[in-house]
Write an enzyme that holds these catalytic residues in place. Structure first.
Site, short mmCIF file in Angstrom:
data_model
loop_
_atom_site.label_atom_id
_atom_site.label_comp_id
_atom_site.label_asym_id
_atom_site.label_seq_id
_atom_site.Cartn_x
_atom_site.Cartn_y
_atom_site.Cartn_z
N PHE A 87 25.61 14.32 41.88
CA PHE A 87 25.95 14.56 43.29
C PHE A 87 26.51 15.96 43.48
CE2 PHE A 87 26.68 10.04 42.47
CZ PHE A 87 26.13 9.40 43.57
N ASP A 88 26.10 16.62 44.54
CA ASP A 88 26.85 17.76 45.04
C ASP A 88 28.12 17.19 45.69
OD1 ASP A 88 27.58 20.30 45.99
OD2 ASP A 88 26.43 20.04 47.83
N GLY A 89 29.09 18.06 45.94
CA GLY A 89 30.33 17.59 46.54
C GLY A 89 30.35 17.70 48.06
#
Length: 350
Positions: free
Chosen positions: A192-194
């Site tokens: 996941f990106d944040g």
């Protein structure tokens, strides 16, 4: 006459029993499961079929599908992810035979119902466990997602994904990688990106409006204030719930689910707020990679996730080039600045 009739009935019964799938596990109740809705074009490749639909129309498309319904479709971008979900289910059923805390995959498509036979044949060919279908005959399936208790919707159609996001459903547009990379078959890996994926786009708004220096200052000031949740926070939460079922059995190191935070944030200047936000939610990722603006593709090539979620097409493209199945989450301020998003034809059955 009666004995012949009885014999014929027994033969018919035996014939249909032979067609029935053997040793199929029971589907979990939708309200208990983690439901992953996936479109047929995300799960399978249908380039030739889509070309016929665009150039020759619906009737020829359906005719072609019927004529080829015994030919299985080739795996698409989301196929390895779905296989990995089913591998996790297998482990869960071994440890918790009566539990319904499982992944439940639903095939969601605006295809004509007649095409369903080929989809079913393809699913059985690959031994996938997909019992629930939603075929809407040309209409958008988005209105059905909440009725299916959808936790995550994956599609190749960016417009439908945008509709789902607007309905408050975690969703992403899936893209096939530019090259094939072998992924782990025994462990589900999700990256996941944040910002604007797990978290809100609050911090990205600061970057876009005031630049990086103000962003670093802002993050330091609000380090102990959790960020608001982003569209995929709930999916990470669902993964964490299943991970804990393995941890409870002393299987943390053997857990078949592994999660990654892969963010452009810098660790020293803005990383603490991201980690503290996850902690405040009672969540964690197995690994956290702070890249300080460096390309994500090379790191993802080492991780080899089944899927990587990011809100910026720049990072999605970079991941694709390195062989990662990347999924674009159309959420947040970055969408206003997007220049390289792939434009798909609106005329498609997916």
């Amino acid at each position: 006459m009666s004995s012949k009739g009885s014999s014929g009935g027994d033969e018919a019964k035996a014939f249909y029993e032979a067609l029935a799938p053997k040793h199929r596990p029971k589907s979990p109740k939708p309200q208990n499961a983690i439901t992953i809705a996936v479109s047929s074009l995300a799960l399978f490749r249908m380039e030739e079929e889509q070309k016929i639909y665009r150039e020759q129309g619906l009737e020829e498309y359906v005719k072609y599908q019927l004529e080829h319904e015994n030919e299985p479709l080739k795996p698409g971008a989301a196929f390895p992810f779905v296989k990995a979900l089913e591998a996790v289910n297998k482990h869960l059923r071994e440890i918790y035979p009566d539990s319904e805390d499982l992944f439940d995959i639903v095939l969601v498509t605006n295809n004509h119902a007649q095409v369903g036979v080929r989809l079913i044949n393809t699913i059985n060919h690959y031994n996938l466990f997909i019992e629930r279908f939603c075929m809407t005959g040309g209409n958008s399936p988005i209105g059905y997602l909440k009725a299916y208790h959808t936790n995550l919707y994956l599609s190749s159609d960016s417009q439908k994904v945008q509709e789902a996001i607007q309905e408050g459903i975690a969703a992403a547009t899936v893209f096939s990688p530019s090259k094939e990379v072998q992924v782990c078959e025994q462990q589900l890996r999700v990256a996941f990106d944040g910002d604007a994926v797990l978290f809100s786009d609050e911090s990205e708004q600061i970057v876009k409006a005031h630049g990086l220096d103000k962003f670093f200052e802002h993050e330091k000031t609000y380090e102990n204030k959790p960020l608001a949740q982003g569209p995929l926070k709930g999916f990470l939460e669902a993964l964490g719930k299943l991970q804990k079922k393995f941890y409870c059995k002393g299987l943390r190191m053997e857990c078949p689910i592994r999660t990654y935070l892969v963010t452009a944030r810098s660790a020293a200047s803005s990383g603490a707020r991201a980690l503290k936000t996850l902690r405040s939610w009672g969540l964690e990722t197995d690994e956290a990679l702070f890249l300080a603006g460096a390309p994500k593709g090379p790191l993802l090539e080492k991780i080899r996730p089944h899927i990587f979620f990011d809100d910026q097409m720049f990072h999605v493209e970079g991941a694709k080039e390195m062989g990662t199945v990347a999924a674009h989450v159309p959420y947040g301020v970055a969408q206003k600045y997007m220049r390289t998003a792939e434009k798909k034809s609106s005329k498609s059955l997916e």
